[in-house]
Write a protein that holds these residues in place. Structure first.
Motif, PDB file in Angstrom:
ATOM      1  N   LEU A 124     -37.281  -0.899   1.764  1.00  0.00           N
ATOM      2  CA  LEU A 124     -36.068  -1.016   2.569  1.00  0.00           C
ATOM      3  C   LEU A 124     -34.845  -0.398   1.915  1.00  0.00           C
ATOM      4  O   LEU A 124     -33.835  -0.178   2.584  1.00  0.00           O
ATOM      5  N   ASN A 125     -34.912  -0.138   0.603  1.00  0.00           N
ATOM      6  CA  ASN A 125     -33.791   0.522  -0.075  1.00  0.00           C
ATOM      7  C   ASN A 125     -34.277   1.192  -1.352  1.00  0.00           C
ATOM      8  O   ASN A 125     -35.361   0.879  -1.863  1.00  0.00           O
ATOM      9  N   LYS A 126     -33.468   2.103  -1.869  1.00  0.00           N
ATOM     10  CA  LYS A 126     -33.867   2.895  -3.036  1.00  0.00           C
ATOM     11  C   LYS A 126     -34.035   2.030  -4.274  1.00  0.00           C
ATOM     12  O   LYS A 126     -34.957   2.237  -5.069  1.00  0.00           O
ATOM     13  N   ASN A 127     -33.151   1.055  -4.479  1.00  0.00           N
ATOM     14  CA  ASN A 127     -33.251   0.196  -5.663  1.00  0.00           C
ATOM     15  C   ASN A 127     -34.573  -0.551  -5.703  1.00  0.00           C
ATOM     16  O   ASN A 127     -35.144  -0.774  -6.773  1.00  0.00           O
ATOM     17  N   GLN A 128     -35.051  -0.934  -4.528  1.00  0.00           N
ATOM     18  CA  GLN A 128     -36.339  -1.627  -4.439  1.00  0.00           C
ATOM     19  C   GLN A 128     -37.458  -0.719  -4.934  1.00  0.00           C
ATOM     20  O   GLN A 128     -38.369  -1.157  -5.641  1.00  0.00           O
ATOM     21  N   TYR A 185     -33.621  10.285   2.927  1.00  0.00           N
ATOM     22  CA  TYR A 185     -32.813   9.183   3.467  1.00  0.00           C
ATOM     23  C   TYR A 185     -32.204   8.255   2.409  1.00  0.00           C
ATOM     24  O   TYR A 185     -31.652   7.212   2.767  1.00  0.00           O
ATOM     25  N   GLU A 186     -32.270   8.627   1.138  1.00  0.00           N
ATOM     26  CA  GLU A 186     -31.812   7.708   0.093  1.00  0.00           C
ATOM     27  C   GLU A 186     -30.334   7.344   0.213  1.00  0.00           C
ATOM     28  O   GLU A 186     -29.917   6.265  -0.230  1.00  0.00           O
ATOM     29  N   HIS A 187     -29.527   8.215   0.817  1.00  0.00           N
ATOM     30  CA  HIS A 187     -28.096   7.929   0.966  1.00  0.00           C
ATOM     31  C   HIS A 187     -27.747   7.416   2.368  1.00  0.00           C
ATOM     32  O   HIS A 187     -26.575   7.320   2.723  1.00  0.00           O
ATOM     33  N   ASN A 188     -28.792   7.122   3.142  1.00  0.00           N
ATOM     34  CA  ASN A 188     -28.601   6.591   4.492  1.00  0.00           C
ATOM     35  C   ASN A 188     -29.424   5.305   4.604  1.00  0.00           C
ATOM     36  O   ASN A 188     -30.578   5.321   5.036  1.00  0.00           O
ATOM     37  N   PRO A 189     -28.860   4.159   4.189  1.00  0.00           N
ATOM     38  CA  PRO A 189     -29.625   2.910   4.104  1.00  0.00           C
ATOM     39  C   PRO A 189     -30.326   2.521   5.408  1.00  0.00           C
ATOM     40  O   PRO A 189     -31.479   2.081   5.386  1.00  0.00           O
ATOM     41  N   ALA A 190     -29.649   2.686   6.533  1.00  0.00           N
ATOM     42  CA  ALA A 190     -30.246   2.291   7.809  1.00  0.00           C
ATOM     43  C   ALA A 190     -31.462   3.155   8.129  1.00  0.00           C
ATOM     44  O   ALA A 190     -32.502   2.651   8.585  1.00  0.00           O
ATOM     45  N   ALA A 191     -31.350   4.452   7.877  1.00  0.00           N
ATOM     46  CA  ALA A 191     -32.461   5.361   8.153  1.00  0.00           C
ATOM     47  C   ALA A 191     -33.629   5.115   7.194  1.00  0.00           C
ATOM     48  O   ALA A 191     -34.801   5.159   7.607  1.00  0.00           O
ATOM     49  N   LEU A 192     -33.309   4.852   5.921  1.00  0.00           N
ATOM     50  CA  LEU A 192     -34.377   4.586   4.949  1.00  0.00           C
ATOM     51  C   LEU A 192     -35.123   3.314   5.305  1.00  0.00           C
ATOM     52  O   LEU A 192     -36.356   3.255   5.208  1.00  0.00           O
ATOM     53  N   LYS A 193     -34.401   2.288   5.745  1.00  0.00           N
ATOM     54  CA  LYS A 193     -35.029   1.034   6.144  1.00  0.00           C
ATOM     55  C   LYS A 193     -35.985   1.259   7.314  1.00  0.00           C
ATOM     56  O   LYS A 193     -37.125   0.793   7.303  1.00  0.00           O
ATOM     57  N   GLU A 194     -35.531   1.995   8.313  1.00  0.00           N
ATOM     58  CA  GLU A 194     -36.372   2.256   9.478  1.00  0.00           C
ATOM     59  C   GLU A 194     -37.579   3.105   9.099  1.00  0.00           C
ATOM     60  O   GLU A 194     -38.701   2.847   9.555  1.00  0.00           O
ATOM     61  N   ALA A 195     -37.354   4.113   8.235  1.00  0.00           N
ATOM     62  CA  ALA A 195     -38.454   4.973   7.806  1.00  0.00           C
ATOM     63  C   ALA A 195     -39.451   4.186   6.949  1.00  0.00           C
ATOM     64  O   ALA A 195     -40.667   4.396   7.044  1.00  0.00           O
ATOM     65  N   GLY A 196     -38.933   3.259   6.123  1.00  0.00           N
ATOM     66  CA  GLY A 196     -39.809   2.438   5.298  1.00  0.00           C
ATOM     67  C   GLY A 196     -40.696   1.528   6.134  1.00  0.00           C
ATOM     68  O   GLY A 196     -41.883   1.349   5.835  1.00  0.00           O
TER      69      GLY A 196
END
Length: 293
Positions: free
Chosen positions: A210-214, A237-248
């Motif tokens: 859900l996020n890069k730190n994870q 998507y690392e700088h777009n939290p909402a997009a990274l969450k959806e992609a994850g």
């Protein structure tokens, strides 16, 4: 109900994992998570000890509530590396009183406190030592952890499989895998189990990123590799939290669909206490799950 029996009656056992709230947070916060997760109707929910064994005293309380109040089968984690025989026996008594029938027996993480005083002599060195003791109780179905990419502390995958076989020989009746992001690694791991004569059912552990730190934390703790396809998603998507969450979430769904097509015996979703994500992921595989059963 004993979890080992679920694998005999379900085509694919669907389970969730939650963790107790931090020591300085009310235990009731996790019940809000469970209020939402119950709608997924998982076959069982496991409760961890929390990172480094913290909040372990809450594990039995939460697992008991899942079983008795939410009417969902529960799996209580139990670790042993820093425990005495008396402490483990006390846990057994509490679990029986709480109507808990299933234990995930593990060595556990080493305490974070460098000055922690281990029992002297050490009373449990490996998970297999604990598994043997749980089996002698004759009251619990026993699960154990397995590592598709090898345990981070083990010097070779061959030795890791040897240790895993010992867990099964000592009494482990089902296995839950560490998270992984490349299904092909899991499939090769299953071939290794077959060659080693390990025949107990295995649930594949899936964690939606859900996020890069994870991601950074998981690579450090679990030693899991990132396949090129997933790395491209992270980079994009690392700088777009909402997009990274959806992609994850989408990546986790694809993983699960592929695993179910492979014929995996179970899917174990590490929820990170995020019920909205868990509901979206399980909701997307619900039709497949229904048709299989």
């Amino acid at each position: 109900m004993k979890i080992k029996d679920l694998y005999d009656i379900k085509k694919t056992v669907i389970s969730l994992e939650i963790f107790p709230p931090k020591i300085d947070s009310p235990v009731e916060t996790v019940f809000k998570t469970l209020d939402e997760l119950k709608d997924i109707k998982p076959d069982f929910i496991s409760v961890t000890y929390g990172a480094g064994g913290k909040a372990k005293d809450r594990t039995i309380e939460i697992a008991s509530k899942i079983k008795n109040d939410y009417k969902i089968e529960s799996l209580a984690h139990l670790t042993c590396i820093s425990a005495t025989k008396e402490e483990i026996k006390s846990n057994f008594i509490e679990m029986k009183a709480g109507n808990i029938e299933n234990i995930l027996a593990m060595r556990g993480d080493l305490p974070e406190n460098p000055d922690f005083e281990f029992p002297n002599p050490l009373q449990y060195e490996f998970a297999a030592d604990l598994i043997k003791e749980v089996r002698e109780e004759e009251s619990f179905s026993i699960g154990a952890a397995c590592y598709p990419e090898g345990h981070v502390e083990c010097e070779s995958k061959v030795k890791d499989i040897k240790y895993l076989k010992n867990k099964v020989e000592m009494g482990a009746e089902f296995l839950i895998s560490q998270l992984f992001f490349d299904n092909e690694i899991f499939y090769r791991f299953m071939e290794s189990l077959d060659l080693a004569g390990i025949e107990v059912p295995v649930s594949a552990g899936i964690m939606p990123v859900l996020n890069k730190n994870q991601i950074i934390r998981m690579i450090k703790l679990a030693g899991c590799s990132i396949p090129p396809r997933f790395q491209r998603i992270i980079d994009r998507y690392e700088h777009n939290p909402a997009a990274l969450k959806e992609a994850g979430e989408a990546y986790a769904i694809e993983q699960i669909i592929d695993l179910m097509a492979f014929g995996v015996r179970g899917i174990h979703l590490y929820t990170m206490n995020k019920p909205d994500t868990a509901k979206r992921i399980i909701g997307n595989i619900e039709n497949i799950r229904r048709l299989q059963d």
